[in-house]
Scaffold this active site. Structure first.
Site, PDB file in Angstrom:
ATOM      1  N   LEU A 153       0.870  -1.178   0.000  1.00 38.32           N
ATOM      2  CA  LEU A 153       0.000   0.000   0.000  1.00 38.32           C
ATOM      3  C   LEU A 153       0.899   1.218   0.000  1.00 38.32           C
ATOM      4  O   LEU A 153       1.959   1.212   0.622  1.00 38.32           O
ATOM      5  CB  LEU A 153      -0.912   0.022   1.236  1.00 38.32           C
ATOM      6  N   ASP A 154       0.484   2.277  -0.691  1.00 30.77           N
ATOM      7  CA  ASP A 154       1.270   3.508  -0.707  1.00 30.77           C
ATOM      8  C   ASP A 154       1.397   4.071   0.699  1.00 30.77           C
ATOM      9  O   ASP A 154       0.578   3.785   1.586  1.00 30.77           O
ATOM     10  CB  ASP A 154       0.609   4.553  -1.622  1.00 30.77           C
ATOM     11  N   LYS A 155       2.379   4.915   0.881  1.00 30.11           N
ATOM     12  CA  LYS A 155       2.673   5.487   2.196  1.00 30.11           C
ATOM     13  C   LYS A 155       1.431   6.066   2.861  1.00 30.11           C
ATOM     14  O   LYS A 155       1.151   5.799   4.034  1.00 30.11           O
ATOM     15  CB  LYS A 155       3.749   6.571   2.056  1.00 30.11           C
ATOM     16  N   THR A 157      -1.765   5.622   2.086  1.00 32.47           N
ATOM     17  CA  THR A 157      -2.972   4.799   1.980  1.00 32.47           C
ATOM     18  C   THR A 157      -3.019   3.882   3.190  1.00 32.47           C
ATOM     19  O   THR A 157      -2.021   3.276   3.562  1.00 32.47           O
ATOM     20  CB  THR A 157      -2.956   3.956   0.688  1.00 32.47           C
ATOM     21  N   ARG A 256      -5.211   5.548  -7.861  1.00 32.55           N
ATOM     22  CA  ARG A 256      -4.937   6.987  -7.917  1.00 32.55           C
ATOM     23  C   ARG A 256      -4.794   7.467  -9.358  1.00 32.55           C
ATOM     24  O   ARG A 256      -5.317   8.519  -9.743  1.00 32.55           O
ATOM     25  CB  ARG A 256      -3.678   7.291  -7.109  1.00 32.55           C
TER      26      ARG A 256
END
Length: 341
Positions: A153-155, A157, A256
């Site tokens: 997961l992105d930072k 998120t 995104r």
């Protein structure tokens, strides 16, 4: 901070080559350590290579009797940082579920998953190494750098991540990911209202050539990989819309990028334009009034409004379908309550 170390190299006749650049010489000198020339050039650029006690450029030529001081940090010679992982017990992790085979965590926003780009200590991987050591989980050699982590997961998120605790679980779940049988769902707040209440975005995502930090949608597979995202509108507010997203593929920044592509970027997404006040989505009769309201929204939720709330897959040992659902985190919930007003 990692301590700096130094290597001193005297250029004598045995190692000297006429007209050789310093970056090429160092690349050859450290050949057994398999350090890329680009990495050496970056070390020169930041001033960590001195020639006769002077900072130099990568294309400087060497002469006999030159003296090189090569300055580096402890983890410099670990290729891609895959063989050297720090333990970090200070990171707080919310364990949602655990058994002998899998670990399901609820990642908080702000936590980076993998070490890199100057952050090699304060990531989920660092916590995992500590957690495995603490609990005498001995299968780490099989996982090397990933430590059983199967996706990211992105930072900024938040949400659910699957971690395998042994090699059999890892291989089984990896195959489920490859076969696209693992179901993942997200909720997001996006700018404006998407044209369709339900829609499937199907195209190709690859690295943005002009900005390597960003990803971009392409019309064919020459520049990217297939990416499929489904979304469904849950609730529309004055200038934001709450939606559910189901991803069929797992490309970097997929949701995104896709939502930005259809013209509805995720609220407060600082890479894809959601961190700006986007007046084009609203019929503002009083911009000053709504500017204040939107600024309040940014204060309530200082990160992108994306949360992975749902996972469904076959348990690697029991083979039974299992699913995990977690609530919307408080920061997104607070923004939704504010929008309702």
């Amino acid at each position: 901070m990692l301590k700096e170390k130094k290597i001193y190299i005297n250029i004598n006749k045995k190692i000297f080559t006429k007209n050789i650049r310093i970056d090429k010489f160092l690349f050859n000198y450290f050949k057994k350590k398999k350090i890329s020339r680009k990495k050496i050039q970056n070390n020169i650029k930041i001033g960590n290579v001195l020639l006769n006690n002077n900072k130099i450029k990568k294309n400087n030529k060497l002469n006999i009797n030159d003296k090189i001081i090569f300055i580096y940090k402890k983890d410099f010679f670990y290729k891609n940082k895959k063989k050297f992982i720090y333990q970090n017990k200070k990171i707080k992790i919310n364990i949602h579920y655990e058994d002998n085979d899998i670990l399901i965590i609820n990642k908080q926003p702000g936590l980076i998953v993998h070490p890199g780009h100057g952050n090699y200590k304060n990531t989920l991987i660092n916590w995992l190494k500590y957690y495995y050591y603490k609990n005498n989980i001995n299968q780490l050699n099989y996982f090397n750098y990933r430590l059983g982590l199967l996706h990211r997961l992105d930072k900024n998120t938040s949400g659910l991540l699957i971690i395998a605790k042994n090699i059999n679980s890892y291989n089984n779940l990896k195959l489920q990911f490859l076969n696209k049988t693992i179901k993942k769902q997200y909720i997001a707040l996006v700018w404006g209202k998407p044209i369709n209440n339900y829609y499937i975005i199907n195209n190709y995502i690859g690295r943005n050539i002009k900005n390597r930090i960003k990803m971009k949608v392409y019309s064919n597979k020459k520049y990217g990989k297939l990416a499929i995202t489904k979304y469904k509108i849950i609730k529309n507010y004055k200038f934001l819309t709450l939606i559910k997203c189901i991803i069929k593929t797992g490309r970097t920044h997929q949701i995104r990028v896709h939502l930005n592509y259809i013209g509805n970027p995720i609220f407060n997404d600082d890479i894809y334009g959601g961190n700006k006040i986007l007046y084009k989505f609203n019929n503002f009769y009083n911009k000053n009034k709504y500017t204040k309201t939107i600024n309040n929204c940014f204060n309530i939720l200082p990160r992108q409004a994306l949360h992975a709330y749902y996972l469904k897959f076959k348990h690697p040992t029991t083979k039974k379908n299992i699913k995990f659902i977690i609530d919307i985190p408080n920061d997104i919930k607070n923004l939704i309550n504010y929008l309702k007003k």
